[in-house]
Design a protein around this motif. Structure first.
Motif, PDB file in Angstrom:
ATOM      1  N   PHE A 280       0.348  -0.978  -0.096  1.00 32.21           N
ATOM      2  CA  PHE A 280       0.135   0.211   0.278  1.00 32.21           C
ATOM      3  C   PHE A 280       0.454   1.235   0.397  1.00 32.21           C
ATOM      4  N   LEU A 281       2.072   1.032  -0.595  1.00 29.44           N
ATOM      5  CA  LEU A 281       3.125   2.504  -0.411  1.00 29.44           C
ATOM      6  C   LEU A 281       2.394   3.454  -1.538  1.00 29.44           C
ATOM      7  N   GLN A 282       1.842   3.506  -1.565  1.00 26.72           N
ATOM      8  CA  GLN A 282       1.026   4.268  -3.192  1.00 26.72           C
ATOM      9  C   GLN A 282      -0.219   4.931  -2.847  1.00 26.72           C
ATOM     10  N   PRO A 283      -0.455   5.751  -2.751  1.00 27.86           N
ATOM     11  CA  PRO A 283      -1.337   6.527  -2.812  1.00 27.86           C
ATOM     12  C   PRO A 283      -2.961   6.626  -3.968  1.00 27.86           C
ATOM     13  N   GLY A 284      -3.704   6.547  -3.117  1.00 28.17           N
ATOM     14  CA  GLY A 284      -4.798   5.636  -3.981  1.00 28.17           C
ATOM     15  C   GLY A 284      -6.266   5.762  -3.006  1.00 28.17           C
ATOM     16  N   THR A 285      -7.051   5.077  -4.050  1.00 27.61           N
ATOM     17  CA  THR A 285      -8.541   4.578  -3.308  1.00 27.61           C
ATOM     18  C   THR A 285      -8.334   2.933  -3.751  1.00 27.61           C
ATOM     19  N   ILE A 312     -10.522   1.343   1.540  1.00 22.46           N
ATOM     20  CA  ILE A 312      -8.937   2.096   1.976  1.00 22.46           C
ATOM     21  C   ILE A 312      -8.678   3.660   1.177  1.00 22.46           C
ATOM     22  N   GLU A 313      -8.355   4.272   2.107  1.00 19.41           N
ATOM     23  CA  GLU A 313      -7.871   5.806   1.344  1.00 19.41           C
ATOM     24  C   GLU A 313      -6.429   6.466   1.869  1.00 19.41           C
ATOM     25  N   ILE A 314      -6.479   6.439   0.752  1.00 25.03           N
ATOM     26  CA  ILE A 314      -3.823   7.142   1.183  1.00 25.03           C
ATOM     27  C   ILE A 314      -4.107   7.946   0.561  1.00 25.03           C
ATOM     28  N   ILE A 351      13.507  10.137   5.385  1.00 27.70           N
ATOM     29  CA  ILE A 351      12.562  10.119   3.690  1.00 27.70           C
ATOM     30  C   ILE A 351      11.838   9.398   4.501  1.00 27.70           C
ATOM     31  N   SER A 352      10.650   9.769   4.347  1.00 25.78           N
ATOM     32  CA  SER A 352       9.476   8.166   4.625  1.00 25.78           C
ATOM     33  C   SER A 352       8.658   8.954   3.422  1.00 25.78           C
ATOM     34  N   LYS A 353       8.403   8.391   2.639  1.00 28.95           N
ATOM     35  CA  LYS A 353       7.109   8.909   1.613  1.00 28.95           C
ATOM     36  C   LYS A 353       6.790   8.072   0.629  1.00 28.95           C
ATOM     37  N   ASN A 354       5.232   8.123   0.962  1.00 33.29           N
ATOM     38  CA  ASN A 354       4.532   6.791  -0.517  1.00 33.29           C
ATOM     39  C   ASN A 354       3.776   7.084  -1.346  1.00 33.29           C
ATOM     40  N   ALA A 355       4.901   7.400  -1.808  1.00 36.14           N
ATOM     41  CA  ALA A 355       4.576   8.039  -3.587  1.00 36.14           C
ATOM     42  C   ALA A 355       6.479   8.331  -4.277  1.00 36.14           C
TER      43      ALA A 355
END
Length: 449
Positions: A280-285, A312-314, A351-355
């Protein structure tokens, strides 16, 4: 040999059947006809009623339902006598006043059951035996029929009350990627039932339906299995979770019917940190549908299905910091001017970033300054402190942003070791500048790809 079989005969049975609506109200009444009264050779008399049991019986077992829940009242022509509460003591259904006493002939009895909400009503047929008799037994005095079997029928009923069928799981903090995500649904589902029930569940699809509104060409059409999501349910919040799948599994069971017949069901969801980082390391629904079948395990014909829409909303999230706010390079020997200098900073960029992202670096000014003297920032190089394919080498710092780190996917707690250096050719050119501490400002920026 003569065999005589003696058994209790009931002249007339009364059967009160309750449906779902009546059970939810907790009361019901019915008018039963066909009773006859003959006063006989006596001037005044009255009719009495009593129950053989203090509690209704379920077959040969005594239930928790007192017969006092039942009220009786006699109706004859336009006259209605006051209600009485049934008990094992003889209680007058009519009075013996000469002007108001029951007349010879037919009469009716209204049966009314009250206050059922105070009890756990388990599906069964409950009964008691009611005796009707005259207060004074005189010649030709009769109250018929008597005794009477009164049956109270509680059917099997099942009605879930769905407060909300759409559940949104907001993974909106980077910290969830470190410690996992737990979510208790902020509403309950109430279920009205008159027998023990169970619930089975399964996902309608094996994978989440993934969408994102806009963004990077690096975003993949994610195929995440629903087994990465776990669910629990029951009459209390608990920590027993089951993986979601297309196969049917048991979710909860209620073995006892509660008082008032309404059970509250709690639901919760969980995604552990490993799955969040790997899947789930990617924004979206991320969407799926969960089918929940609530049923009487002993009767396949009694069941209700509920479909939950789970999202699941990220959103895109970033944590970005530098390990230190200042760096220094010193030229203080002939060897430094000959071979250049460098200094390594472990964990300098965090860095922590989900994209997908890139980090650029630039100097705010074209030179470093000491009093009125200056040296070009192009003398400074920035790159990895050791072999690290994630980090680019910037040969000459400038006021234009240059890409130091480029990543086609997100990362959690990424740590980058950075080397600042003055290369030998640049160090040679600094031999004749005024000696002192030259300072400037370097800016790091992170942007989504």
């Amino acid at each position: 040999m003569f065999l005589i079989n003696l058994s209790l005969g009931y002249g007339q049975n009364v059967r009160m059947e309750l449906d779902l609506a009546k059970l939810k109200v907790g009361s019901h009444s019915l008018l039963h006809t066909g009773y006859q009264y003959t006063r006989g050779l006596i001037a005044t008399n009255k009719v009495l009623a009593l129950s053989e049991y203090s509690y209704f019986h379920d077959e040969f077992l005594t239930s928790d339902l007192p017969v006092g829940l039942l009220r009786l009242s006699v109706e004859q022509e336009s006259k209605i006598y006051p209600k009485i509460q049934l008990s094992t003591e003889s209680t007058a259904l009519t009075d013996e006043n000469s002007s108001t006493q029951l007349k010879n002939g037919n009469f009716n009895i209204r049966y009314e059951i009250l206050n059922l909400k105070q009890y756990a009503l388990t599906a069964a047929t409950y009964h008691t035996i009611i005796q009707l008799k005259a207060k004074t037994e005189a010649l030709s005095t009769k109250v018929r029929p008597s005794p009477i079997r009164f049956d109270l029928v509680i059917p099997k009923v099942l009605e879930p009350n769905y407060v909300n069928r759409e559940i949104k799981l907001p993974i909106d903090q980077i910290s969830y990627y470190r410690s996992g995500f737990l979510f208790e649904v902020p509403f309950t589902t109430s279920i009205f039932h008159s027998m023990p029930i169970v619930a089975d569940f399964n996902s309608i699809n094996p994978s989440f339906d993934y969408t994102f509104s806009s963004g990077s060409s690096y975003y993949e059409n994610k195929n995440v299995e629903v087994s990465k999501l776990q669910i629990h349910g029951g009459t209390m919040v608990n920590n027993t979770y089951s993986d979601l799948s297309t196969g049917t599994k048991r979710l909860w069971a209620i073995s006892d019917v509660p008082i008032g017949n309404s059970s509250l069901i709690y639901y919760g969801f969980k995604i552990n940190e490993d799955y969040l980082q790997s899947s789930f390391l990617q924004p979206g629904t991320y969407k799926t549908q969960i089918n929940i079948q609530i049923k009487d395990e002993t009767d396949v014909n009694i069941n209700q299905n509920q479909t939950m829409d789970v999202q699941i909303e990220i959103p895109e999230m970033t944590e970005f910091q530098l390990g230190t706010s200042s760096v220094s390079l010193e030229l203080n020997s002939a060897e430094n001017y000959l071979h250049g200098v460098h200094k390594d900073y472990a964990g300098h960029v965090l860095i922590s970033k989900n994209a997908p992202f890139q980090v650029t670096v630039r100097s705010n000014l074209s030179s470093l300054y000491f009093n009125d003297s200056e040296i070009p920032v192009s003398n400074i190089s920035i790159g990895p402190s050791s072999e690290d394919s994630r980090i680019n080498q910037i040969a000459e710092l400038s006021v234009e942003p240059q890409v130091l780190i480029h990543s086609g996917q997100g990362i959690i707690d990424g740590s980058y070791n950075i080397r600042y250096s003055i290369r030998p050719t640049a160090a040679h050119q600094l031999i004749h500048v005024e000696k002192g501490r030259y300072t400037g400002l370097i800016t790091y920026s992170i942007t989504a790809l």
